[in-house]
Design an enzyme around this catalytic site. Structure first.
Site, mmCIF file in Angstrom:
data_model
loop_
_atom_site.group_PDB
_atom_site.id
_atom_site.type_symbol
_atom_site.label_atom_id
_atom_site.label_comp_id
_atom_site.label_asym_id
_atom_site.label_seq_id
_atom_site.Cartn_x
_atom_site.Cartn_y
_atom_site.Cartn_z
ATOM 1 N N CYS A 30 -56.682 -15.370 18.915
ATOM 2 C CA CYS A 30 -56.207 -14.566 19.341
ATOM 3 C C CYS A 30 -55.391 -14.528 21.123
ATOM 4 O O CYS A 30 -56.373 -14.749 21.677
ATOM 5 C CB CYS A 30 -57.151 -12.727 19.387
ATOM 6 S SG CYS A 30 -57.042 -12.412 20.068
ATOM 7 N N CYS A 33 -56.647 -12.178 23.539
ATOM 8 C CA CYS A 33 -57.823 -11.460 23.606
ATOM 9 C C CYS A 33 -58.166 -12.637 24.950
ATOM 10 O O CYS A 33 -59.359 -12.856 25.906
ATOM 11 C CB CYS A 33 -58.743 -12.699 22.704
ATOM 12 S SG CYS A 33 -58.520 -11.428 21.390
#
Length: 111
Positions: A30, A33
């Site tokens: 991600c 993230c």
């Protein structure tokens, strides 16, 4: 925590504590993230021992992410004494996180 600094606490033990715990549900793949890592480091520097911050990889801990209905990453959840105080998906700036967490800490300490 043992002498070497390693912890053997489980996720449930951590979130049951008196100290607020901010959990960052994330994944290696991600991209947003990855933006949270320096933000959480900054938050830790701002708040010190007032809060505990942990990261949970949804691919390595699917049971936790499923139990808390994490459907997108990153998702931040603030726990205290096992209760969810606040949750939000997406990247959140450190200053905003500090304000949110401080609000809950001051509510908790109010007479």
């Amino acid at each position: 925590m043992d002498q070497s600094g390693n912890t053997t606490e489980t996720f449930n033990e951590i979130i049951q504590g008196e100290k607020p715990v901010l959990v960052d549900f994330s994944a290696e793949w991600c991209q947003p993230c990855k933006l949270m890592k320096p933000i959480l480091k900054e938050l830790h520097e701002m708040m010190g021992k007032e809060i505990r911050i942990i990261k949970v990889d949804i691919d390595q801990s699917p049971a936790a992410s499923s139990f808390y209905n994490v459907t997108s990453v990153p998702t931040l959840i603030l726990f205290q004494k096992g209760n969810i105080l606040w949750r939000q998906p997406g990247v959140v700036p450190a200053v905003s996180l500090q304000k949110i967490i401080t609000q809950f800490i001051s509510q908790r300490n109010a007479p």
